[in-house]
Every structure is written in C-alpha cells, then in structure tokens.
Enzyme design. Structure first.
Site, PDB file in Angstrom:
ATOM      1  N   GLY A  48     -52.405 -16.877   1.227  1.00  0.00           N
ATOM      2  CA  GLY A  48     -51.875 -17.950   2.083  1.00  0.00           C
ATOM      3  C   GLY A  48     -52.816 -18.149   3.253  1.00  0.00           C
ATOM      4  O   GLY A  48     -52.405 -18.117   4.413  1.00  0.00           O
ATOM      5  N   ASP A 111     -52.266 -21.125  -7.649  1.00  0.00           N
ATOM      6  CA  ASP A 111     -50.923 -20.622  -7.390  1.00  0.00           C
ATOM      7  C   ASP A 111     -50.909 -19.087  -7.303  1.00  0.00           C
ATOM      8  O   ASP A 111     -50.999 -18.399  -8.329  1.00  0.00           O
ATOM      9  CB  ASP A 111     -50.000 -21.110  -8.520  1.00  0.00           C
ATOM     10  N   ALA A 140     -46.083 -19.675   2.629  1.00  0.00           N
ATOM     11  CA  ALA A 140     -44.851 -20.439   2.866  1.00  0.00           C
ATOM     12  C   ALA A 140     -44.821 -21.507   1.789  1.00  0.00           C
ATOM     13  O   ALA A 140     -45.740 -22.327   1.707  1.00  0.00           O
ATOM     14  CB  ALA A 140     -44.873 -21.069   4.253  1.00  0.00           C
ATOM     15  N   TYR A 235     -31.587 -20.565  10.210  1.00  0.00           N
ATOM     16  CA  TYR A 235     -32.718 -19.697   9.876  1.00  0.00           C
ATOM     17  C   TYR A 235     -32.267 -18.253   9.660  1.00  0.00           C
ATOM     18  O   TYR A 235     -31.982 -17.848   8.535  1.00  0.00           O
ATOM     19  CB  TYR A 235     -33.839 -19.799  10.944  1.00  0.00           C
ATOM     20  N   LYS A 244     -35.966 -13.489   4.152  1.00  0.00           N
ATOM     21  CA  LYS A 244     -36.725 -12.675   5.103  1.00  0.00           C
ATOM     22  C   LYS A 244     -36.174 -11.242   5.161  1.00  0.00           C
ATOM     23  O   LYS A 244     -36.936 -10.298   5.358  1.00  0.00           O
ATOM     24  CB  LYS A 244     -36.727 -13.334   6.488  1.00  0.00           C
TER      25      LYS A 244
HETATM   26  P1  NAD Z   1     -48.269 -22.781   6.518  1.00  0.00           P
HETATM   27  O1  NAD Z   1     -47.550 -23.861   5.816  1.00  0.00           O
HETATM   28  O2  NAD Z   1     -49.186 -23.155   7.632  1.00  0.00           O
HETATM   29  O3  NAD Z   1     -49.167 -21.917   5.478  1.00  0.00           O
HETATM   30  C1  NAD Z   1     -48.738 -21.611   4.199  1.00  0.00           C
HETATM   31  C2  NAD Z   1     -49.879 -21.046   3.375  1.00  0.00           C
HETATM   32  O4  NAD Z   1     -49.357 -20.686   2.097  1.00  0.00           O
HETATM   33  C3  NAD Z   1     -51.031 -22.034   3.107  1.00  0.00           C
HETATM   34  O5  NAD Z   1     -52.262 -21.348   3.157  1.00  0.00           O
HETATM   35  C4  NAD Z   1     -50.776 -22.484   1.659  1.00  0.00           C
HETATM   36  O6  NAD Z   1     -51.927 -22.894   0.944  1.00  0.00           O
HETATM   37  C5  NAD Z   1     -50.225 -21.192   1.097  1.00  0.00           C
HETATM   38  N1  NAD Z   1     -49.450 -21.373  -0.125  1.00  0.00           N
HETATM   39  C6  NAD Z   1     -48.270 -22.014  -0.300  1.00  0.00           C
HETATM   40  N2  NAD Z   1     -47.876 -21.925  -1.593  1.00  0.00           N
HETATM   41  C7  NAD Z   1     -48.828 -21.212  -2.231  1.00  0.00           C
HETATM   42  C8  NAD Z   1     -48.999 -20.776  -3.564  1.00  0.00           C
HETATM   43  N3  NAD Z   1     -48.106 -21.042  -4.507  1.00  0.00           N
HETATM   44  N4  NAD Z   1     -50.130 -20.089  -3.862  1.00  0.00           N
HETATM   45  C9  NAD Z   1     -51.082 -19.814  -2.927  1.00  0.00           C
HETATM   46  N5  NAD Z   1     -50.946 -20.165  -1.645  1.00  0.00           N
HETATM   47  C10 NAD Z   1     -49.840 -20.867  -1.311  1.00  0.00           C
HETATM   48  O7  NAD Z   1     -47.171 -21.741   6.979  1.00  0.00           O
HETATM   49  P2  NAD Z   1     -46.990 -20.729   8.201  1.00  0.00           P
HETATM   50  O8  NAD Z   1     -46.044 -21.334   9.154  1.00  0.00           O
HETATM   51  O9  NAD Z   1     -48.287 -20.207   8.670  1.00  0.00           O
HETATM   52  O10 NAD Z   1     -46.179 -19.580   7.465  1.00  0.00           O
HETATM   53  C11 NAD Z   1     -46.775 -18.411   6.960  1.00  0.00           C
HETATM   54  C12 NAD Z   1     -45.798 -17.267   7.103  1.00  0.00           C
HETATM   55  O11 NAD Z   1     -45.524 -17.069   8.494  1.00  0.00           O
HETATM   56  C13 NAD Z   1     -44.447 -17.535   6.426  1.00  0.00           C
HETATM   57  O12 NAD Z   1     -43.959 -16.353   5.857  1.00  0.00           O
HETATM   58  C14 NAD Z   1     -43.562 -17.941   7.595  1.00  0.00           C
HETATM   59  O13 NAD Z   1     -42.202 -17.687   7.370  1.00  0.00           O
HETATM   60  C15 NAD Z   1     -44.118 -17.031   8.673  1.00  0.00           C
HETATM   61  N6  NAD Z   1     -43.760 -17.441  10.046  1.00  0.00           N
HETATM   62  C16 NAD Z   1     -43.965 -18.728  10.472  1.00  0.00           C
HETATM   63  C17 NAD Z   1     -43.560 -19.082  11.760  1.00  0.00           C
HETATM   64  C18 NAD Z   1     -43.736 -20.484  12.284  1.00  0.00           C
HETATM   65  O14 NAD Z   1     -43.120 -20.829  13.297  1.00  0.00           O
HETATM   66  N7  NAD Z   1     -44.557 -21.310  11.659  1.00  0.00           N
HETATM   67  C19 NAD Z   1     -42.989 -18.130  12.619  1.00  0.00           C
HETATM   68  C20 NAD Z   1     -42.849 -16.814  12.169  1.00  0.00           C
HETATM   69  C21 NAD Z   1     -43.228 -16.489  10.865  1.00  0.00           C
END
Ligand code: NAD
Length: 396
Positions: A48, A111, A140, A235, A244
């Site tokens: 990711g 994927d 995500a 959430y 989570k």
């Molecule tokens: P984001 O949407 O910016 O990034 C998601 C990443 O997942 C991308 O790199 C995407 O290419 C990759 N991805 C999605 N499906 C995929 C698949 N099938 N195969 C390969 N890669 C795949 O999301 P984010 O907000 O950075 O979230 C990342 C983590 O951080 C999550 O677990 C989220 O719950 C957690 N998080 C986010 C926040 C927030 O406020 N954004 C806060 C706390 C925790």
C-alpha cells in the site's frame, strides 16, 4: 493534455503527474529537513505504498533511513486519453528521486490481496533484496477478492446495532447536512473484516517467513485509527472498527511468528488526515475540518509525513541516551501517534464547535479551506511550482 481536477464527491478522477511529483518532493524535503534517523531499517517492504500513510512510510524509510524499498500498490496506469491515478504518478516520481539519491527502489503494481502479486513480490525480494527488516502494511481498499476462495467481499462504512444520524459536510456544496445510516448486517460486518481486517497482513508475513525472507529483528506495522466521540458510531464502534479490532488479533498472531526471528508486530494508531481513504468515510471530512482548525491553532497539527517521520524517529526506531528502545505501547500493545489528536482540550474544542457549526459559519469555524487544499494536493493540484496551463503528456 491540459489536466484539471475533476471532482465528484470524495473522488477526483484526474491526477497531475508534475503536481504529484511536487507532492512527493515536498514530503522528501520534509524528511530530509528532520535529519537522518539512526538505527533505521535497511530493507523495507511497503504494502500500500503509493499514497497516504504507505507512501509517507516509504519516503521516510528511504530519505530518513537510507533504506532500500519495494512498494506494492494497485494504481491506474495512464493512457493517451486519461490520466493515471495519483498513486501511479507518486510511485514514478518516488522511484525517480530514490534512484537519483542512489537508493534501491522497486515497485509492483497489482492486487496485493492476490497470491500472484504476493508470489511475484517474494521473487523480486529474493532476487534484489534478501530478507527484509521492516514490513509496512498500509492498504485501504473497499473490496478484497479472497486468494483461496476467489470470493469478493466489499467493506461498508456503517454503524453497528442502531441507526446513526449525524451532522456531515457535503464537500461539493460546502454545506452542513444531516446524514442517516442504517446499521450494518452481520454479513456486511463480516465482509468488512474480510477486507480491512488482519488476515491479509498475516498472509504476507507467512509468505515471507516460508520463503526465508524475514531478517533477524524484523518489525512489521499496520496502521489503524481509533478516533473520538464524533466518529465513534461510524468508525471505532462501526463495521470498520470491527475490522480494525481484527488487526489486534493479527498483531498477536504475527508476533508469535516473529518470535523466532526476534522480531515484533505493531499497530500504529495514526491521526485523522485527508487521504483518498478517509475522504470516503461519512462524517470524517467535517471532523477533520474541525480538527485541523483546532490543531493548527494550537500548533500541533501534523499531516501524513509529519506523523510517519515522528513514528520512525521517536518510536519505531527511537532510542534514549542509554540506547534503550523508545517504542511505547498502550495497554493493547499499540503505538499511539494519535496522542496530539486525542488531547482532551482538542477533543473538547471539536465537540463544542461540532454543535455550533452550520453552513453559514463553516469557513470561520473549521479549516474547510485547508481540507480542500489538502484534498487537491492528493491528486497533484495546487502546487505553486507547477504550471497547470501547460499541455503535458499524461503517460509517464
Ligand atoms: P490511501 O487511500 O491513501 O492508501 C491506500 C493504499 O492502498 C494505496 O497505496 C493503494 O494503492 C493501496 N491499495 C488499495 N487496494 C490495494 C490492493 N488491492 N492491492 C495493493 N494495494 C492496494 O489510504 P490511507 O489513508 O493512507 O490508509 C492506509 C492505512 O492507514 C489504512 O489502514 C487506514 O485505515 C490507516 N489510517 C488512515 C488514517 C487517515 O485518516 N487517513 C488514520 C489512521 C489510520
């Protein structure tokens, strides 16, 4: 092609290659400005890796710790008619800058839930890197096709047990509205756990272990969010919260696996920030707009890169003067990077303003302008260094 933002709700269907490059560079410059991180990892797998917390982790590892990285993500390739996704352009820009700095960087687009992508990642690690000492899990996704059953599960963002009704922000119209969401069914909860729970993270560590690709002392971290009162129903206590919670189960299981490598698994509880994933969560844009305003006023605001740089420098790899590890975890074994967000005075101010905010005082009460600017930046728009009138080739 002249590339402009095309926004529909929480989606922007275009991305600007030069703007995404500017966004990556901005994050690299931040990490460099903080100086090298001592004792960091050498070889890092980021699952990711193309946007949000995963990209920030990759940037911090490379430009803060001089680590080699392999990034896995699932992004849309550009064509002559349409732009690639932001994550596609970010990855191209990151690799270019890492290589210019003389640091190994390689990426796999596909994927990550599939065995095929896992296998090709393992092959690339065997060929290019050797055993890894950090695995960041930062996916995500709204859906997951299970590698064994072939069934596709979809995650939902719904409350559990009772209907949820709340203020929300219509980001297209800049209006405060009321949203009502019916509770998730048992099947929907189970599907959300299948998509966003810990099983896939476990499968990755199992595959690396079986291939002999876990270095001694290897750490792995998955990111999670707990949040506060305004978002609990949707959430923390909702369907995504169940997923989570499953990460906590997975952390224990992975810790057992890593024991023989003297390694450890962690959950990093991160702050709410604007990313493609968070903007899709009902209520979150309003919460983040209020939170940003208050945290900026108190000068404790952090974005993605500030959070991850602090995580690496002061927690994951932080040591005190006597060389003792500074990883502090809470009673559930989680690293709390949401410490500033959850300060009682911050949350009290959010709650007070939550009650008062209306469409007419939105811009004074919240940092909606900051939210919008951050949202556009995710897709490479709004950078002073970029000429958005220039006709450019979307294919990079
Ligand atoms: P984001 O949407 O910016 O990034 C998601 C990443 O997942 C991308 O790199 C995407 O290419 C990759 N991805 C999605 N499906 C995929 C698949 N099938 N195969 C390969 N890669 C795949 O999301 P984010 O907000 O950075 O979230 C990342 C983590 O951080 C999550 O677990 C989220 O719950 C957690 N998080 C986010 C926040 C927030 O406020 N954004 C806060 C706390 C925790």
């Amino acid at each position: 092609m002249i590339i402009r933002p095309k926004i529909r709700g929480f989606l922007c269907t275009t991305a600007h290659p030069k703007g995404c490059e500017a966004h990556v560079l901005e994050q690299i410059n931040y990490v460099k400005s903080k100086g090298p991180i001592a004792n960091g990892p050498r070889k890092v797998l980021v699952i990711g890796a193309s946007t949000g917390y995963g990209l920030a982790s990759r940037i911090t590892a490379t430009f803060g710790c001089n680590s080699s990285t392999l990034g896995v993500s699932f992004e849309r390739e550009p064509s002559s008619e349409s732009t690639g996704s932001a994550g596609w352009y970010n990855t191209v820009a990151f690799e270019k800058m890492a290589k210019a700095a003389g640091v190994y960087a390689s990426s796999i687009n596909g994927d990550a839930f599939s065995d095929a992508i896992r296998d090709s990642t393992i092959e690339r690690i065997k060929k290019d890197l050797g055993p890894v000492d950090l695995v960041v899990y930062s996916i995500a996704s709204p859906r997951r096709t299970h590698p064994k059953t072939g069934q596709t599960a979809k995650s939902v963002l719904k409350p559990i047990g009772q209907t949820f009704s709340s203020k929300t922000l219509d980001t297209d119209k800049a209006e405060i509205k009321t949203i009502t969401i019916e509770p998730a069914t048992d099947q929907e909860i189970q599907d959300t756990v299948t998509v966003m729970g810990g099983e896939d993270w476990e499968l990755w560590l199992e595959a690396l272990d079986k291939a002999g690709l876990i270095a001694p002392g290897c750490k792995t971290i998955a990111y999670t969010y707990l949040g506060a009162k305004p978002t609990w129903s949707i959430y923390g206590k909702g369907s995504i919260g169940k997923a989570k919670q499953d990460l906590e189960r997975a952390t224990k299981a992975i810790n057992e696996r890593l024991m023989k490598h003297k390694g450890a698994a962690y959950l990093g509880v991160m702050k709410a920030i604007v990313t493609q994933a968070s903007s899709a969560i009902p209520v979150m844009p309003l919460y983040i707009s209020l939170l940003y305003k208050i945290m900026k006023e108190k000068q404790i605001h952090e974005g993605c890169i500030e959070q991850v740089q602090r995580l690496f420098a002061t927690r994951l790899y932080g040591k005190d003067v006597s060389g003792k590890d500074l990883i502090r975890t809470d009673e559930a074994g989680r690293i709390r990077m949401d410490d500033f967000e959850l300060q009682p005075e911050v949350q009290q101010a959010v709650e007070d303003r939550w009650n008062e905010v209306t469409s007419s005082n939105l811009l004074e009460m919240t940092d909606f302008r900051g939210y919008q600017a951050d949202f556009l930046k995710l897709f490479g728009f709004g950078f002073a260094s970029v000429n958005y009138e220039q006709d450019i080739d979307p294919i990079v």
